[in-house]
Design a protein around this motif. Structure first.
Motif, short mmCIF file in Angstrom:
data_model
loop_
_atom_site.label_atom_id
_atom_site.label_comp_id
_atom_site.label_asym_id
_atom_site.label_seq_id
_atom_site.Cartn_x
_atom_site.Cartn_y
_atom_site.Cartn_z
N SER A 33 0.83 -1.21 0.00
CA SER A 33 0.00 0.00 0.00
C SER A 33 0.87 1.26 0.00
O SER A 33 0.38 2.34 -0.30
CB SER A 33 -0.95 0.00 1.20
N LEU A 34 2.14 1.12 0.31
CA LEU A 34 3.06 2.26 0.30
C LEU A 34 3.60 2.54 -1.09
O LEU A 34 4.24 3.55 -1.32
CB LEU A 34 4.23 2.00 1.25
N CYS A 35 3.35 1.64 -2.03
CA CYS A 35 3.88 1.78 -3.40
C CYS A 35 2.89 2.55 -4.27
O CYS A 35 1.70 2.23 -4.30
CB CYS A 35 4.13 0.40 -4.00
N LYS A 36 3.37 3.55 -4.97
CA LYS A 36 2.54 4.39 -5.83
C LYS A 36 3.29 4.69 -7.12
O LYS A 36 4.43 4.34 -7.29
CB LYS A 36 2.21 5.72 -5.13
N CYS A 37 2.60 5.38 -8.02
CA CYS A 37 3.21 5.86 -9.26
C CYS A 37 3.22 7.38 -9.25
O CYS A 37 2.25 8.02 -8.84
CB CYS A 37 2.41 5.38 -10.48
N SER A 38 4.33 7.96 -9.69
CA SER A 38 4.40 9.42 -9.79
C SER A 38 3.77 9.86 -11.11
O SER A 38 3.42 9.04 -11.96
CB SER A 38 5.86 9.87 -9.73
N ASN A 54 5.07 -2.05 -11.60
CA ASN A 54 5.55 -1.15 -12.64
C ASN A 54 4.49 -0.09 -12.86
O ASN A 54 3.32 -0.29 -12.55
CB ASN A 54 5.78 -1.91 -13.96
N CYS A 55 4.91 1.04 -13.39
CA CYS A 55 3.97 2.12 -13.70
C CYS A 55 4.03 2.41 -15.19
O CYS A 55 5.07 2.24 -15.83
CB CYS A 55 4.39 3.38 -12.93
N PRO A 56 2.92 2.88 -15.76
CA PRO A 56 2.94 3.26 -17.17
C PRO A 56 3.91 4.43 -17.36
O PRO A 56 3.93 5.36 -16.55
CB PRO A 56 1.50 3.65 -17.48
N GLN A 57 4.71 4.39 -18.39
CA GLN A 57 5.73 5.43 -18.61
C GLN A 57 5.13 6.62 -19.37
O GLN A 57 5.65 7.03 -20.41
CB GLN A 57 6.92 4.83 -19.36
N ILE A 58 4.06 7.17 -18.86
CA ILE A 58 3.44 8.36 -19.46
C ILE A 58 3.11 9.34 -18.36
O ILE A 58 3.02 8.98 -17.19
CB ILE A 58 2.13 7.98 -20.21
N ILE A 59 2.95 10.58 -18.72
CA ILE A 59 2.57 11.61 -17.74
C ILE A 59 1.06 11.53 -17.55
O ILE A 59 0.29 11.65 -18.50
CB ILE A 59 3.01 13.00 -18.21
N THR A 60 0.64 11.30 -16.32
CA THR A 60 -0.79 11.10 -16.04
C THR A 60 -1.39 12.20 -15.19
O THR A 60 -2.51 12.10 -14.75
CB THR A 60 -0.98 9.76 -15.30
N CYS A 61 -0.65 13.28 -14.91
CA CYS A 61 -1.17 14.36 -14.06
C CYS A 61 -1.52 15.59 -14.87
O CYS A 61 -1.01 15.82 -15.91
CB CYS A 61 -0.14 14.75 -13.01
#
Length: 61
Positions: A33-38, A54-61
């Protein structure tokens, strides 16, 4: 400063040592639960997070 930290330290008994849990690897269960994506797609959180997600390698913000 180190002396201030150590003055309240106590030696743990072996029964107390057995109650210590946590860490990374084969000891304890990692808290995912401490793991997130920036916003940039980087994995954030403790070091073990990149081993579990793993996180998607795109800007999501």
């Amino acid at each position: 400063m180190l002396n201030e930290i150590l003055k309240n330290a106590k030696k743990l008994k072996s029964s107390e040592l057995k109650d210590i849990v946590g860490g990374v690897g084969k000891i304890g269960t990692p808290d995912l639960s401490l793991c997130k994506c920036s916003c940039t797609g980087a994995v954030t959180g403790p070091k073990y997070c990149s081993q579990y997600m793993n996180c998607p390698q795109i800007i999501t913000c």
